[in-house]
Design a protein around this motif. Structure first.
Motif, PDB file in Angstrom:
ATOM      1  N   ASN A  56       0.811  -1.230   0.000  1.00  0.00           N
ATOM      2  CA  ASN A  56       0.000   0.000   0.000  1.00  0.00           C
ATOM      3  C   ASN A  56       0.840   1.275   0.000  1.00  0.00           C
ATOM      4  O   ASN A  56       0.289   2.380   0.086  1.00  0.00           O
ATOM      5  N   GLU A  57       2.139   1.146  -0.144  1.00  0.00           N
ATOM      6  CA  GLU A  57       3.011   2.307  -0.270  1.00  0.00           C
ATOM      7  C   GLU A  57       2.974   2.805  -1.716  1.00  0.00           C
ATOM      8  O   GLU A  57       2.938   2.006  -2.652  1.00  0.00           O
ATOM      9  N   PRO A  58       2.962   4.140  -1.944  1.00  0.00           N
ATOM     10  CA  PRO A  58       2.990   4.647  -3.325  1.00  0.00           C
ATOM     11  C   PRO A  58       4.219   4.140  -4.068  1.00  0.00           C
ATOM     12  O   PRO A  58       5.329   4.128  -3.524  1.00  0.00           O
ATOM     13  N   ALA A  59       4.009   3.699  -5.303  1.00  0.00           N
ATOM     14  CA  ALA A  59       5.096   3.102  -6.090  1.00  0.00           C
ATOM     15  C   ALA A  59       5.743   4.154  -6.982  1.00  0.00           C
ATOM     16  O   ALA A  59       5.172   4.554  -7.996  1.00  0.00           O
ATOM     17  N   GLU A  60       6.931   4.572  -6.616  1.00  0.00           N
ATOM     18  CA  GLU A  60       7.677   5.517  -7.454  1.00  0.00           C
ATOM     19  C   GLU A  60       8.450   4.787  -8.548  1.00  0.00           C
ATOM     20  O   GLU A  60       8.673   5.339  -9.627  1.00  0.00           O
ATOM     21  N   ILE A  98       1.031  -0.215 -11.167  1.00  0.00           N
ATOM     22  CA  ILE A  98       0.414   0.719 -12.104  1.00  0.00           C
ATOM     23  C   ILE A  98      -1.052   0.379 -12.365  1.00  0.00           C
ATOM     24  O   ILE A  98      -1.808   1.219 -12.854  1.00  0.00           O
ATOM     25  N   PHE A  99      -1.469  -0.852 -12.024  1.00  0.00           N
ATOM     26  CA  PHE A  99      -2.868  -1.249 -12.166  1.00  0.00           C
ATOM     27  C   PHE A  99      -3.629  -1.169 -10.843  1.00  0.00           C
ATOM     28  O   PHE A  99      -4.807  -1.511 -10.782  1.00  0.00           O
ATOM     29  N   GLU A 100      -2.935  -0.770  -9.791  1.00  0.00           N
ATOM     30  CA  GLU A 100      -3.530  -0.745  -8.446  1.00  0.00           C
ATOM     31  C   GLU A 100      -3.454   0.654  -7.853  1.00  0.00           C
ATOM     32  O   GLU A 100      -3.031   0.851  -6.721  1.00  0.00           O
ATOM     33  N   GLN A 101      -3.877   1.649  -8.640  1.00  0.00           N
ATOM     34  CA  GLN A 101      -3.893   3.041  -8.197  1.00  0.00           C
ATOM     35  C   GLN A 101      -2.521   3.519  -7.726  1.00  0.00           C
ATOM     36  O   GLN A 101      -2.416   4.377  -6.846  1.00  0.00           O
ATOM     37  N   GLY A 102      -1.496   2.957  -8.316  1.00  0.00           N
ATOM     38  CA  GLY A 102      -0.143   3.391  -8.002  1.00  0.00           C
ATOM     39  C   GLY A 102       0.378   2.919  -6.666  1.00  0.00           C
ATOM     40  O   GLY A 102       1.389   3.445  -6.177  1.00  0.00           O
ATOM     41  N   LEU A 103      -0.254   1.904  -6.065  1.00  0.00           N
ATOM     42  CA  LEU A 103       0.164   1.392  -4.761  1.00  0.00           C
ATOM     43  C   LEU A 103       0.716  -0.020  -4.889  1.00  0.00           C
ATOM     44  O   LEU A 103       0.194  -0.830  -5.666  1.00  0.00           O
ATOM     45  N   HIS A 104       1.737  -0.315  -4.124  1.00  0.00           N
ATOM     46  CA  HIS A 104       2.301  -1.661  -4.141  1.00  0.00           C
ATOM     47  C   HIS A 104       1.322  -2.656  -3.532  1.00  0.00           C
ATOM     48  O   HIS A 104       0.639  -2.354  -2.550  1.00  0.00           O
ATOM     49  N   THR A 105       1.256  -3.854  -4.106  1.00  0.00           N
ATOM     50  CA  THR A 105       0.273  -4.856  -3.686  1.00  0.00           C
ATOM     51  C   THR A 105       0.829  -5.848  -2.670  1.00  0.00           C
ATOM     52  O   THR A 105       0.108  -6.725  -2.209  1.00  0.00           O
ATOM     53  N   PRO A 120      11.373   4.482 -13.209  1.00  0.00           N
ATOM     54  CA  PRO A 120      10.173   5.160 -12.727  1.00  0.00           C
ATOM     55  C   PRO A 120       8.889   4.466 -13.187  1.00  0.00           C
ATOM     56  O   PRO A 120       8.742   4.126 -14.367  1.00  0.00           O
ATOM     57  N   SER A 121       7.963   4.258 -12.267  1.00  0.00           N
ATOM     58  CA  SER A 121       6.692   3.596 -12.593  1.00  0.00           C
ATOM     59  C   SER A 121       5.873   4.414 -13.589  1.00  0.00           C
ATOM     60  O   SER A 121       5.191   3.851 -14.451  1.00  0.00           O
ATOM     61  N   ASN A 122       5.928   5.736 -13.473  1.00  0.00           N
ATOM     62  CA  ASN A 122       5.150   6.586 -14.372  1.00  0.00           C
ATOM     63  C   ASN A 122       5.568   6.405 -15.825  1.00  0.00           C
ATOM     64  O   ASN A 122       4.742   6.509 -16.737  1.00  0.00           O
TER      65      ASN A 122
END
Length: 248
Positions: A56-60, A98-105, A120-122
């Motif tokens: 649930n941490e933002p994925a940079e 990138i498929f999970e609202q930018g959060l690690h699963t 970079p994930s973006n």
């Protein structure tokens, strides 16, 4: 869980193009399509124990493993740890965010020193929108990962403890050699047992059976296998042709 500040960034490495090509996502892209990822990639080294990211941490960034091992796991509310996967060279880590609202699963932790490419994930998200070939490659890569993962789960329900260990060893064997193989366990036996759904005592008993029935010698992390064919026959029996081990 606290992150450990023991990483080292080494910039863009000479081997980064080969590492990118080694990941299934990028294997069939043209040099032009690959160039933007190559230019953005940074090589990073992490020591055993490093927490790469948390659920649930933002994925940079997402990562490509160039060497070493990473454990993906969930932490249950009561504190128990459930291992999701163990990944090594050629695998990607963190791309599904990138498929999970930018959060690690899941959580990701280094279990043996690793060399990674950090991208970079973006950038991945942008290029998937622009490139049909990359979008298809992403779907194919995810499908292969899930087929391998669920195939292992299905086999584990049918195999005995010694067979599960044998299957694990087969995935470590070089594909071009059939006899007199020496290899080393990639991480400690306690974690291998946990990953294979066994307690320590069960793992030890299963190793003894494997030694006797498949002519395998294990000393510390060193494993000697006289015949891969004999090990395959012990692990898969009449199912050998259907369930030939896939590359990890």
């Amino acid at each position: 869980m606290k992150k450990i500040a023991n990483n080292q960034s080494t910039g863009q490495p000479e081997h980064s193009l080969g590492c990118l090509r080694g990941a299934s996502l990028f294997a069939n892209l043209s040099d032009e399509e690959l160039s933007c990822f190559h230019d953005a990639a940074h090589s990073r080294s992490y020591k055993k124990g490093k927490v790469l990211y948390l659920q649930n941490e933002p994925a940079e960034f997402f990562y490509i493993i160039c060497g070493g091992w990473i454990k993906l796991f969930h932490t249950m509310p009561e504190g128990d740890e459930v291992i999701v996967d163990m990944l090594t060279t050629g695998h990607m880590v963190g791309e599904s965010a990138i498929f999970e609202q930018g959060l690690h699963t899941s959580n990701a932790q280094v279990i043996e020193d690793v060399q990674l490419l950090s991208i970079p994930s973006n950038l991945l998200k942008e290029q998937i929108h622009l490139s049909p070939a990359l979008a298809f490659s992403m779907l194919s890569s995810m499908f292969r990962h899930h087929r391998r993962h669920y195939g292992e789960i299905a086999l584990n329900t049918m195999q005995s403890a010694p067979q599960r260990i044998g299957s694990f060893l087969l995935r470590l064997c070089p594909p071009d050699k059939n006899k007199n193989i020496t290899l080393h366990l990639p991480y400690d036996k306690t974690l291998i047992a946990y990953t294979l759904g066994m307690k320590g005592a069960t793992f030890s008993r299963a190793l003894n059976i494997l030694r006797l029935q498949a002519a395998i010698r294990i000393s510390g992390s060193r494993v000697e296998i006289d015949s891969v064919d004999r090990l395959v026959k012990f692990v898969y029996g009449p199912l050998a042709a259907k369930y030939a081990p896939e590359e990890m």
